[in-house]
Design a protein around this motif. Structure first.
Motif, PDB file in Angstrom:
ATOM      1  N   LEU A 123      23.910 -45.008   1.649  1.00  0.00           N
ATOM      2  CA  LEU A 123      24.218 -46.136   2.211  1.00  0.00           C
ATOM      3  C   LEU A 123      25.331 -46.915   1.188  1.00  0.00           C
ATOM      4  O   LEU A 123      26.062 -47.883   1.681  1.00  0.00           O
ATOM      5  CB  LEU A 123      22.982 -47.420   1.900  1.00  0.00           C
ATOM      6  CG  LEU A 123      21.772 -47.216   2.982  1.00  0.00           C
ATOM      7  CD1 LEU A 123      20.701 -47.645   2.429  1.00  0.00           C
ATOM      8  CD2 LEU A 123      21.966 -47.239   4.334  1.00  0.00           C
ATOM      9  N   ASN A 124      25.560 -46.416   0.141  1.00  0.00           N
ATOM     10  CA  ASN A 124      26.593 -46.607  -0.691  1.00  0.00           C
ATOM     11  C   ASN A 124      28.051 -46.197  -0.040  1.00  0.00           C
ATOM     12  O   ASN A 124      28.174 -45.001   0.062  1.00  0.00           O
ATOM     13  CB  ASN A 124      26.651 -46.135  -2.018  1.00  0.00           C
ATOM     14  CG  ASN A 124      25.605 -46.591  -2.845  1.00  0.00           C
ATOM     15  OD1 ASN A 124      25.126 -47.739  -2.732  1.00  0.00           O
ATOM     16  ND2 ASN A 124      25.006 -45.650  -3.713  1.00  0.00           N
ATOM     17  N   LYS A 125      29.110 -46.994   0.214  1.00  0.00           N
ATOM     18  CA  LYS A 125      30.075 -46.588   0.865  1.00  0.00           C
ATOM     19  C   LYS A 125      30.720 -45.495  -0.127  1.00  0.00           C
ATOM     20  O   LYS A 125      30.872 -45.658  -1.355  1.00  0.00           O
ATOM     21  CB  LYS A 125      31.101 -47.560   0.965  1.00  0.00           C
ATOM     22  CG  LYS A 125      30.855 -48.326   2.122  1.00  0.00           C
ATOM     23  CD  LYS A 125      32.060 -49.411   2.469  1.00  0.00           C
ATOM     24  CE  LYS A 125      31.862 -50.287   3.688  1.00  0.00           C
ATOM     25  NZ  LYS A 125      30.791 -50.081   4.734  1.00  0.00           N
ATOM     26  N   GLY A 126      31.354 -44.609   0.493  1.00  0.00           N
ATOM     27  CA  GLY A 126      31.974 -43.363  -0.351  1.00  0.00           C
ATOM     28  C   GLY A 126      30.921 -42.261  -0.575  1.00  0.00           C
ATOM     29  O   GLY A 126      31.625 -41.079  -1.041  1.00  0.00           O
ATOM     30  N   SER A 127      29.830 -42.343  -0.350  1.00  0.00           N
ATOM     31  CA  SER A 127      28.985 -41.269  -1.033  1.00  0.00           C
ATOM     32  C   SER A 127      28.971 -40.234   0.282  1.00  0.00           C
ATOM     33  O   SER A 127      28.361 -39.291   0.106  1.00  0.00           O
ATOM     34  CB  SER A 127      27.320 -41.893  -1.318  1.00  0.00           C
ATOM     35  OG  SER A 127      27.162 -42.475  -0.137  1.00  0.00           O
ATOM     36  N   ALA A 128      29.316 -40.579   1.500  1.00  0.00           N
ATOM     37  CA  ALA A 128      29.290 -39.724   2.508  1.00  0.00           C
ATOM     38  C   ALA A 128      30.747 -40.066   3.418  1.00  0.00           C
ATOM     39  O   ALA A 128      31.211 -41.166   3.288  1.00  0.00           O
ATOM     40  CB  ALA A 128      28.181 -39.799   3.530  1.00  0.00           C
ATOM     41  N   PRO A 129      31.251 -38.865   4.153  1.00  0.00           N
ATOM     42  CA  PRO A 129      32.405 -39.080   4.782  1.00  0.00           C
ATOM     43  C   PRO A 129      32.456 -40.066   5.879  1.00  0.00           C
ATOM     44  O   PRO A 129      33.570 -40.176   6.503  1.00  0.00           O
ATOM     45  CB  PRO A 129      32.934 -37.602   5.114  1.00  0.00           C
ATOM     46  CG  PRO A 129      31.828 -36.913   5.183  1.00  0.00           C
ATOM     47  CD  PRO A 129      30.793 -37.495   4.222  1.00  0.00           C
ATOM     48  N   VAL A 130      31.352 -40.406   6.246  1.00  0.00           N
ATOM     49  CA  VAL A 130      30.976 -41.301   7.400  1.00  0.00           C
ATOM     50  C   VAL A 130      30.216 -42.741   7.086  1.00  0.00           C
ATOM     51  O   VAL A 130      29.503 -42.391   6.266  1.00  0.00           O
ATOM     52  CB  VAL A 130      30.378 -40.403   8.671  1.00  0.00           C
ATOM     53  CG1 VAL A 130      31.266 -39.662   9.062  1.00  0.00           C
ATOM     54  CG2 VAL A 130      29.134 -40.250   8.143  1.00  0.00           C
ATOM     55  N   GLU A 131      30.408 -43.532   7.866  1.00  0.00           N
ATOM     56  CA  GLU A 131      29.325 -44.552   7.452  1.00  0.00           C
ATOM     57  C   GLU A 131      28.043 -44.447   7.794  1.00  0.00           C
ATOM     58  O   GLU A 131      27.677 -43.969   9.030  1.00  0.00           O
ATOM     59  CB  GLU A 131      29.938 -46.083   8.378  1.00  0.00           C
ATOM     60  CG  GLU A 131      29.146 -47.190   7.481  1.00  0.00           C
ATOM     61  CD  GLU A 131      29.214 -48.452   8.595  1.00  0.00           C
ATOM     62  OE1 GLU A 131      28.635 -49.392   8.325  1.00  0.00           O
ATOM     63  OE2 GLU A 131      30.037 -48.497   9.629  1.00  0.00           O
ATOM     64  N   VAL A 132      27.138 -44.503   7.144  1.00  0.00           N
ATOM     65  CA  VAL A 132      25.627 -44.436   7.405  1.00  0.00           C
ATOM     66  C   VAL A 132      25.057 -45.823   7.294  1.00  0.00           C
ATOM     67  O   VAL A 132      25.171 -46.423   6.366  1.00  0.00           O
ATOM     68  CB  VAL A 132      24.975 -43.236   6.390  1.00  0.00           C
ATOM     69  CG1 VAL A 132      23.465 -43.061   6.922  1.00  0.00           C
ATOM     70  CG2 VAL A 132      25.786 -42.093   6.282  1.00  0.00           C
ATOM     71  N   THR A 133      24.356 -46.226   8.427  1.00  0.00           N
ATOM     72  CA  THR A 133      23.653 -47.574   8.115  1.00  0.00           C
ATOM     73  C   THR A 133      22.242 -47.344   7.985  1.00  0.00           C
ATOM     74  O   THR A 133      21.667 -46.273   8.148  1.00  0.00           O
ATOM     75  CB  THR A 133      23.726 -48.192   9.743  1.00  0.00           C
ATOM     76  OG1 THR A 133      23.152 -47.207  10.653  1.00  0.00           O
ATOM     77  CG2 THR A 133      25.265 -48.217  10.054  1.00  0.00           C
ATOM     78  N   LYS A 134      21.674 -48.539   7.679  1.00  0.00           N
ATOM     79  CA  LYS A 134      20.234 -48.594   7.152  1.00  0.00           C
ATOM     80  C   LYS A 134      19.500 -47.982   8.557  1.00  0.00           C
ATOM     81  O   LYS A 134      18.495 -47.360   8.316  1.00  0.00           O
ATOM     82  CB  LYS A 134      19.585 -50.077   7.128  1.00  0.00           C
ATOM     83  CG  LYS A 134      18.492 -49.994   6.434  1.00  0.00           C
ATOM     84  CD  LYS A 134      18.388 -51.545   5.471  1.00  0.00           C
ATOM     85  CE  LYS A 134      16.803 -51.391   4.653  1.00  0.00           C
ATOM     86  NZ  LYS A 134      15.770 -51.779   5.735  1.00  0.00           N
ATOM     87  N   SER A 135      19.976 -48.430   9.581  1.00  0.00           N
ATOM     88  CA  SER A 135      19.127 -48.161  10.966  1.00  0.00           C
ATOM     89  C   SER A 135      19.249 -46.369  11.169  1.00  0.00           C
ATOM     90  O   SER A 135      18.325 -45.973  11.573  1.00  0.00           O
ATOM     91  CB  SER A 135      19.782 -48.919  12.134  1.00  0.00           C
ATOM     92  OG  SER A 135      20.284 -48.096  13.141  1.00  0.00           O
TER      93      SER A 135
END
Ligand SMILES: [Zn+2]
Length: 410
Positions: A123-135
């Protein structure tokens, strides 16, 4: 043992096309490309045809010997589960673990909480190359976590029975009702890493329809956005999650998807990524095209397969309900097909990019009609031998010109 950057699933339903398929890979090499050959066959296909994984391995090994092919090759236990894996284990070195049956089974509250705590860093921006949401995380915890754990059980079952490092593993989640989002794919890979499942390829469910034997149905731009995002995820996952280096995406029902190859080629070239493409069923259709093109008894057999398939459509399509879409009113009547010459039959069945004569409904029906040929037994197999030149030429050209060239050479 690991897969090269490009690997191609080349199914061979009746075990007689290995050499023609290898000829396509030789032609690719002559043009400066290369790919691993992965002969894949599912339990369902073995059962329908009456073959076994031992036959599959023997046919592959014989073709390799006869052609002196020195590239990498694999024998794939395609779409196996705990229920079906055992007879494949001694004969395969590629295992496509299918968890469709457990997708949607909720995990225990403990497993769920452990997973959510572990995956929270996404959920931290930058930890994955795409946005991951809580959902995304919640969806994976609810729908996919148990499935990944089931895949882990299957993997360990195989690993206990094979020498270490003697096989590669694919995890397939392509047979679901809805596509996974890129965020969900990243979150699934966290669960895969936690399960210590050393996958070489991951087959997500992409947006759009991947129907048997026909072109991609859907929004090509939307597919490309998903494919690019998910390629970035599988490139990120080895370092970030400790998954195997060279992890890549796998595309199932990947034959005949002419609208996609150019874009896939562009993306993987730009990102320096690899891909695994399964093209199994297209080879069986080329056998029929080759028989029909040869004329005589070859054409007669092709017509008989169609006529029986027409009558038995319900039975033949039942196991493939999600991956064929046949408009029965557009199927040519057997009485009409009976009058066709070679050229007419071939132009209705052969699928070239942008073909205006190909009959998509007929082609999909023929795709699932290999059971009819299997029932013909020796009669069908001996026709493949008698009309070898025509069958082999069609198998080779289809794989090389329409699949390997656009995907790998661009
Ligand atoms: Zn699949």
């Amino acid at each position: 043992m690991h897969l090269s950057r490009f690997s191609i699933g080349t199914g061979d339903r009746f075990g007689l096309e290995g050499e023609a398929q290898i000829a396509a890979f030789k032609a690719l090499r002559e043009r400066g490309g290369d790919a691993d050959i992965v002969w894949n066959k599912s339990n369902r296909e073995h059962v329908i045809i009456g073959s076994s994984p031992a036959d599959q391995e023997r046919a592959a090994a014989e073709s390799i010997r006869n052609t002196a092919w020195n590239g990498k090759w694999f024998v794939d236990a395609d779409h196996i589960t705990m229920k079906t894996v055992d007879w494949f284990i001694p004969h395969c070195n590629f295992f496509t673990i299918d968890v469709a049956e457990t997708i949607g089974t909720p995990a225990s509250p403990d497993a769920r909480n452990t997973y959510l705590a572990r995956a929270a860093f996404l959920l931290n921006k930058g930890s994955a190359p795409v946005e991951v949401t809580k959902s995304d995380l919640e969806t994976v915890a609810d729908k996919f976590l148990t499935a990944v754990q089931e895949a882990g059980i299957t993997y360990r079952h195989i690993a206990e029975r094979r020498a270490p490092g003697s096989f590669v593993v694919e995890l397939s989640m392509d047979e679901t009702d809805t596509p996974q989002t890129p965020g969900q794919v990243a979150a699934i890979l966290v669960a895969v890493a936690a399960e210590k499942l050393p996958i070489a390829t991951f087959a997500p469910r992409f947006p759009g329809k991947f129907l048997k034997g026909v072109d991609y149905v859907g929004d090509v731009a939307e597919f490309m956005r998903s494919f690019e995002a998910e390629t970035k995820i599988v490139q990120w996952a080895p370092k970030a999650l400790g998954l195997p280096e060279d992890l890549k995406l796998s595309i199932h029902t990947g034959s005949d998807k002419y609208k996609l190859y150019k874009g896939i080629h562009e993306i993987i070239t730009r990102l320096g990524a690899g891909v695994h493409l399964k093209t199994a069923g297209t080879t069986w259709l080329e056998e029929i095209v080759g028989l029909a093109e040869a004329g005589g008894d070859g054409l007669a057999i092709a017509k008989r397969v169609y006529t029986s398939a027409y009558v038995r459509i319900d039975e033949l399509t039942a196991p493939y309900a999600n991956v064929v879409e046949i408009d029965r009113s557009r199927l040519p009547k057997p009485e009409e097909v009976a009058t066709w010459d070679s050229v007419t039959f071939v132009s209705a069945l052969r699928h070239e990019p942008g073909s205006s004569t190909m009959r998509s409904d007929m082609r999909q029906l023929m795709h699932v009609g290999f059971r009819i040929a299997a029932e013909m037994g020796d009669e069908y197999l001996s026709a493949l031998r008698v009309y070898r030149e025509s069958v082999a030429r069609n198998v080779r050209n289809n794989l090389f010109e329409r699949h390997l060239v656009p995907l790998i050479l661009g």
